[in-house]
Design a protein around this motif. Structure first.
Motif, PDB file in Angstrom:
ATOM      1  N   ARG A   1       0.834  -1.212   0.000  1.00 59.30           N
ATOM      2  CA  ARG A   1       0.000   0.000   0.000  1.00 59.30           C
ATOM      3  C   ARG A   1       0.865   1.256   0.000  1.00 59.30           C
ATOM      4  NH1 ARG A   1      -4.865  -1.845   3.970  1.00 59.30           N
ATOM      5  NH2 ARG A   1      -6.370  -2.203   2.318  1.00 59.30           N
ATOM      6  N   ALA A   2       1.978   1.230   0.719  1.00 55.67           N
ATOM      7  CA  ALA A   2       2.873   2.390   0.749  1.00 55.67           C
ATOM      8  C   ALA A   2       3.493   2.641  -0.622  1.00 55.67           C
ATOM      9  CB  ALA A   2       3.963   2.188   1.805  1.00 55.67           C
ATOM     10  N   VAL A   3       3.940   1.573  -1.264  1.00 53.66           N
ATOM     11  CA  VAL A   3       4.530   1.700  -2.603  1.00 53.66           C
ATOM     12  C   VAL A   3       3.486   2.213  -3.590  1.00 53.66           C
ATOM     13  CG1 VAL A   3       5.425   0.365  -4.565  1.00 53.66           C
ATOM     14  CG2 VAL A   3       6.323  -0.027  -2.268  1.00 53.66           C
ATOM     15  N   ILE A   4       2.303   1.647  -3.536  1.00 55.33           N
ATOM     16  CA  ILE A   4       1.229   2.056  -4.449  1.00 55.33           C
ATOM     17  C   ILE A   4       0.866   3.515  -4.216  1.00 55.33           C
ATOM     18  CG2 ILE A   4      -1.208   1.709  -4.989  1.00 55.33           C
ATOM     19  CD1 ILE A   4      -0.566  -1.349  -4.340  1.00 55.33           C
ATOM     20  N   GLY A   5       0.760   3.917  -2.955  1.00 57.34           N
ATOM     21  CA  GLY A   5       0.446   5.317  -2.642  1.00 57.34           C
ATOM     22  C   GLY A   5       1.491   6.268  -3.184  1.00 57.34           C
ATOM     23  N   SER A   6       2.740   5.895  -3.048  1.00 55.23           N
ATOM     24  CA  SER A   6       3.825   6.721  -3.567  1.00 55.23           C
ATOM     25  C   SER A   6       3.774   6.814  -5.090  1.00 55.23           C
ATOM     26  CB  SER A   6       5.169   6.142  -3.122  1.00 55.23           C
ATOM     27  OG  SER A   6       6.233   6.874  -3.662  1.00 55.23           O
ATOM     28  N   LEU A   7       3.544   5.682  -5.747  1.00 57.59           N
ATOM     29  CA  LEU A   7       3.447   5.686  -7.208  1.00 57.59           C
ATOM     30  C   LEU A   7       2.256   6.502  -7.685  1.00 57.59           C
ATOM     31  CD1 LEU A   7       4.315   1.970  -8.011  1.00 57.59           C
ATOM     32  CD2 LEU A   7       5.657   3.989  -8.639  1.00 57.59           C
ATOM     33  N   GLN A   8       1.126   6.358  -7.014  1.00 56.43           N
ATOM     34  CA  GLN A   8      -0.060   7.120  -7.402  1.00 56.43           C
ATOM     35  C   GLN A   8       0.205   8.616  -7.275  1.00 56.43           C
ATOM     36  OE1 GLN A   8      -2.751   5.005  -4.709  1.00 56.43           O
ATOM     37  NE2 GLN A   8      -4.052   4.585  -6.452  1.00 56.43           N
ATOM     38  N   SER A   9       0.878   8.996  -6.214  1.00 52.69           N
ATOM     39  CA  SER A   9       1.183  10.409  -5.999  1.00 52.69           C
ATOM     40  C   SER A   9       2.155  10.933  -7.064  1.00 52.69           C
ATOM     41  CB  SER A   9       1.794  10.590  -4.605  1.00 52.69           C
ATOM     42  OG  SER A   9       2.181  11.917  -4.404  1.00 52.69           O
ATOM     43  N   ASN A  10       3.202  10.172  -7.331  1.00 55.00           N
ATOM     44  CA  ASN A  10       4.218  10.612  -8.292  1.00 55.00           C
ATOM     45  C   ASN A  10       3.722  10.568  -9.739  1.00 55.00           C
ATOM     46  OD1 ASN A  10       6.348  11.280  -6.524  1.00 55.00           O
ATOM     47  ND2 ASN A  10       6.781   9.114  -6.230  1.00 55.00           N
ATOM     48  N   LEU A  11       2.846   9.624 -10.041  1.00 50.04           N
ATOM     49  CA  LEU A  11       2.334   9.499 -11.399  1.00 50.04           C
ATOM     50  C   LEU A  11       1.016  10.238 -11.600  1.00 50.04           C
ATOM     51  CD1 LEU A  11       3.096   5.718 -11.990  1.00 50.04           C
ATOM     52  CD2 LEU A  11       4.404   7.682 -12.825  1.00 50.04           C
ATOM     53  N   ASN A  12       0.502  10.804 -10.509  1.00 49.39           N
ATOM     54  CA  ASN A  12      -0.754  11.560 -10.541  1.00 49.39           C
ATOM     55  C   ASN A  12      -1.903  10.723 -11.113  1.00 49.39           C
ATOM     56  OD1 ASN A  12      -2.306  13.760  -9.932  1.00 49.39           O
ATOM     57  ND2 ASN A  12      -1.946  14.769 -11.891  1.00 49.39           N
ATOM     58  N   THR A  13      -2.024   9.495 -10.581  1.00 48.19           N
ATOM     59  CA  THR A  13      -3.099   8.598 -11.009  1.00 48.19           C
ATOM     60  C   THR A  13      -3.817   8.059  -9.777  1.00 48.19           C
ATOM     61  OG1 THR A  13      -3.639   6.623 -12.272  1.00 48.19           O
ATOM     62  CG2 THR A  13      -1.533   6.603 -11.169  1.00 48.19           C
ATOM     63  N   PRO A  14      -5.142   8.076  -9.778  1.00 51.38           N
ATOM     64  CA  PRO A  14      -5.876   7.652  -8.601  1.00 51.38           C
ATOM     65  C   PRO A  14      -6.073   6.135  -8.480  1.00 51.38           C
ATOM     66  CG  PRO A  14      -7.402   8.449 -10.244  1.00 51.38           C
ATOM     67  CD  PRO A  14      -6.010   8.656 -10.791  1.00 51.38           C
TER      68      PRO A  14
END
Length: 106
Positions: free
Chosen positions: A45-58
């Motif tokens: 979940r932490a990795v996914i949250g970081s990727l979502q934030s950096n890639l600007n995808t929900p």
């Protein structure tokens, strides 16, 4: 519900984890395996949250982790995460299809 995943060749165990990190449902998972698998879900979940934030995808579809104990597929289901541990990456297609069928996304 998730017990049906245990019928898929190669699946070792599965668990549905709520947003609070607690097990909602499980199959094939022993109490010994529980802490390690919950740690995997939290880290995923932490990795996914970081990727979502950096890639600007929900949204995210799934995350495959290849760890010492074998591959683990993390799949979102609403605000929960379905963890499916299986024996070999060669079984990934079969496992993904079964997970999608279970979650109603096929």
């Amino acid at each position: 519900m998730i017990e049906s995943l245990m019928d898929v060749r190669g699946v070792r165990h599965t668990a549905l984890v709520g947003p609070d990190g607690k097990i909602v449902a499980k199959a094939g998972l022993t109490e010994t395996d529980l802490p390690a698998e919950l740690t995997l879900v939290a880290a995923g979940r932490a990795v996914i949250g970081s990727l979502q934030s950096n890639l600007n995808t929900p949204d995210w579809q799934e995350l495959l982790l290849d760890v010492d104990g074998g591959p683990v597929l993390l799949t979102p289901h609403g605000n929960q995460v379905l963890l499916t541990a299986f024996d070999d990456v060669a079984n990934l297609g079969r496992v993904r299809f079964a997970v999608r069928r279970l979650l109603g996304t096929v």
